[in-house]
Design a protein around this motif. Structure first.
Motif, short mmCIF file in Angstrom:
data_model
loop_
_atom_site.label_atom_id
_atom_site.label_comp_id
_atom_site.label_asym_id
_atom_site.label_seq_id
_atom_site.Cartn_x
_atom_site.Cartn_y
_atom_site.Cartn_z
N UNK A 37 0.81 -1.22 0.00
CA UNK A 37 0.00 0.00 0.00
C UNK A 37 0.84 1.27 0.00
N UNK A 38 1.93 1.30 0.77
CA UNK A 38 2.77 2.51 0.82
C UNK A 38 3.39 2.80 -0.54
N UNK A 39 3.92 1.76 -1.17
CA UNK A 39 4.52 1.95 -2.49
C UNK A 39 3.49 2.40 -3.51
N UNK A 40 2.31 1.80 -3.46
CA UNK A 40 1.27 2.17 -4.41
C UNK A 40 0.82 3.61 -4.19
N UNK A 41 0.72 4.01 -2.93
CA UNK A 41 0.32 5.39 -2.65
C UNK A 41 1.31 6.37 -3.24
N UNK A 42 2.60 6.08 -3.12
CA UNK A 42 3.62 6.97 -3.68
C UNK A 42 3.49 7.06 -5.20
N UNK A 43 3.23 5.92 -5.85
CA UNK A 43 3.09 5.93 -7.30
C UNK A 43 1.86 6.72 -7.74
N UNK A 44 0.77 6.52 -7.05
CA UNK A 44 -0.47 7.24 -7.39
C UNK A 44 -0.28 8.75 -7.22
N UNK A 45 0.34 9.13 -6.12
CA UNK A 45 0.54 10.56 -5.85
C UNK A 45 1.48 11.18 -6.88
N UNK B 244 -9.18 -2.38 -9.78
CA UNK B 244 -8.46 -2.29 -11.04
C UNK B 244 -6.97 -2.51 -10.81
N UNK B 245 -6.30 -3.18 -11.73
CA UNK B 245 -4.85 -3.34 -11.61
C UNK B 245 -4.16 -1.97 -11.47
N UNK B 246 -3.16 -1.91 -10.65
CA UNK B 246 -2.45 -0.65 -10.44
C UNK B 246 -1.97 -0.06 -11.76
N UNK B 247 -1.47 -0.92 -12.65
CA UNK B 247 -0.94 -0.43 -13.92
C UNK B 247 -2.02 0.19 -14.79
N UNK B 248 -3.23 -0.33 -14.73
CA UNK B 248 -4.34 0.27 -15.48
C UNK B 248 -4.71 1.62 -14.89
N UNK B 249 -4.60 1.75 -13.59
CA UNK B 249 -4.91 3.02 -12.93
C UNK B 249 -3.84 4.06 -13.27
N UNK B 250 -2.58 3.66 -13.20
CA UNK B 250 -1.48 4.57 -13.50
C UNK B 250 -1.40 4.91 -14.98
N UNK C 7 12.02 0.12 -18.10
CA UNK C 7 11.33 1.04 -19.00
C UNK C 7 9.92 1.31 -18.48
N UNK C 8 9.38 2.45 -18.83
CA UNK C 8 7.98 2.75 -18.52
C UNK C 8 7.15 2.45 -19.76
N UNK C 9 6.33 1.41 -19.69
CA UNK C 9 5.54 0.95 -20.82
C UNK C 9 4.08 1.35 -20.61
N UNK C 10 3.48 1.97 -21.60
CA UNK C 10 2.07 2.37 -21.50
C UNK C 10 1.19 1.13 -21.46
N UNK D 135 -3.47 -6.75 -21.26
CA UNK D 135 -2.68 -7.59 -20.36
C UNK D 135 -1.52 -6.78 -19.77
N UNK D 136 -1.34 -6.90 -18.46
CA UNK D 136 -0.28 -6.17 -17.77
C UNK D 136 1.00 -7.00 -17.79
N UNK D 137 2.11 -6.46 -18.30
CA UNK D 137 3.36 -7.23 -18.31
C UNK D 137 3.81 -7.58 -16.90
N UNK D 138 4.22 -8.86 -16.72
CA UNK D 138 4.66 -9.34 -15.41
C UNK D 138 6.18 -9.21 -15.28
N UNK D 139 6.61 -9.02 -14.04
CA UNK D 139 8.05 -8.89 -13.82
C UNK D 139 8.78 -10.17 -14.20
#
Length: 290
Positions: free
Chosen positions: A34-42, A62-68, A76-79, A85-89
């Motif tokens: 949650x902390x990491x996601x909050x930083x990304x959203x902000x 919703x997947x975090x990547x779809x929200x961002x 890389x930052x991929x749209x 489909x969200x690319x997996x690590x």
């Protein structure tokens, strides 16, 4: 009249209390990081209202990547657009393996490309790579064209090899195919983020999860250059079946495993000299170059 001072970025004016409230909401919704996601959203949101809407969408599942609107992949930052489909690590392992089988100016095909993340990462890793990508899902193709087009590649819409230019037959050095490999009966066991918000065509691999893989392995020799490689991600328990499919298609198979990323990649190399089965007509060989 003096110019108006520029406004500080949203991340600079979100109070600690507000951040704490966002983290609490995300954690209550089941977000482990949650902390990491909050930083990304902000850091991604442009305004307070946009931030609130983004948090609401994430809390709704919703997947975090779809929200961002993007995903981090291979540095890389991929749209990533909704319903793609969200690319997996773990798929970064497939990219690393593929990059080791090609050099400068390689012809690269990203099959079942989704957002095009694999192809874009390979383009970044291989100087002068000629990149082509394809997917059957129109939403994925639209998204991939934004990513792949930005690095000078081409994206085609259609079923597997069908939409690719015929001139690529027998010329592909690296064929990366991140095919769906979840067995049909196990799709409903996936996390809600995947099964509810990602296209089923990108997940469902048939009864044993290898239906699409077999089709790719059977057709790949027509497209690979001598010494070219097909790379497919699969699960550890499916690897033996994948190896069998590769060998049946005339490819020389091997398996690579990353315990760190919990990733299994099956690699099939087209021999420089065609197998006897090709000349005997028992399996299809590559078509003529055009």
């Amino acid at each position: 009249m003096s110019a108006s001072p520029s406004l500080p970025p949203l991340s600079a004016i979100v109070t600690r209390l507000r951040v704490s409230a966002i983290v609490t909401r995300l954690r209550a919704a089941g977000c482990v990081f949650a902390e990491d996601e909050a930083r990304l959203l902000i850091s991604t949101a442009g305004t307070q209202s946009e931030l609130s809407a983004m948090v609401d969408r994430r809390v709704a599942g919703l997947p975090l990547e779809h929200v961002l609107g993007w995903a981090q992949f291979c540095g890389l930052r991929v749209l990533v657009e909704p319903e793609v489909f969200v690319p997996r690590r773990r798929t970064e392992f497939l990219v690393a393996q593929a990059a080791g089988f090609a050099g400068r100016g390689a012809v690269v095909v990203d099959l079942c490309c989704g957002s095009g993340a694999v192809g874009v990462a390979l383009s970044a890793a291989l100087e002068g790579a000629q990149l082509y990508a394809a997917d059957v899902d129109p939403a994925a193709v639209r998204c991939a064209r934004r990513n792949v087009g930005a690095v000078g590649g081409q994206v085609y819409e259609g079923d597997l090899f069908e939409p690719l230019p015929a001139a690529l037959r027998g010329r592909v050095d690296v064929l990366a195919a991140n095919v769906p490999y979840v067995p049909t009966e196990e799709v409903e066991l996936l996390p809600p983020e995947a099964r509810e918000f990602e296209p089923r065509v990108a997940l469902d691999g048939g009864a044993d999860g290898l239906d699409v893989l077999r089709r790719v392995a059977g057709e790949a020799p027509r497209w690979l250059a001598p010494g070219g490689c097909l790379l497919v991600e699969t699960s550890e328990r499916q690897a033996p079946g994948a190896v069998e499919a590769f060998a049946r298609g005339g490819l020389v198979p091997q398996v690579a495993v990353s315990e760190e990323l919990y990733a299994t990649v099956v690699i099939g190399t087209r021999p420089a000299d065609p197998p006897r089965a090709w000349s005997a007509g028992l399996i299809p060989g590559p078509g003529p170059r055009s």
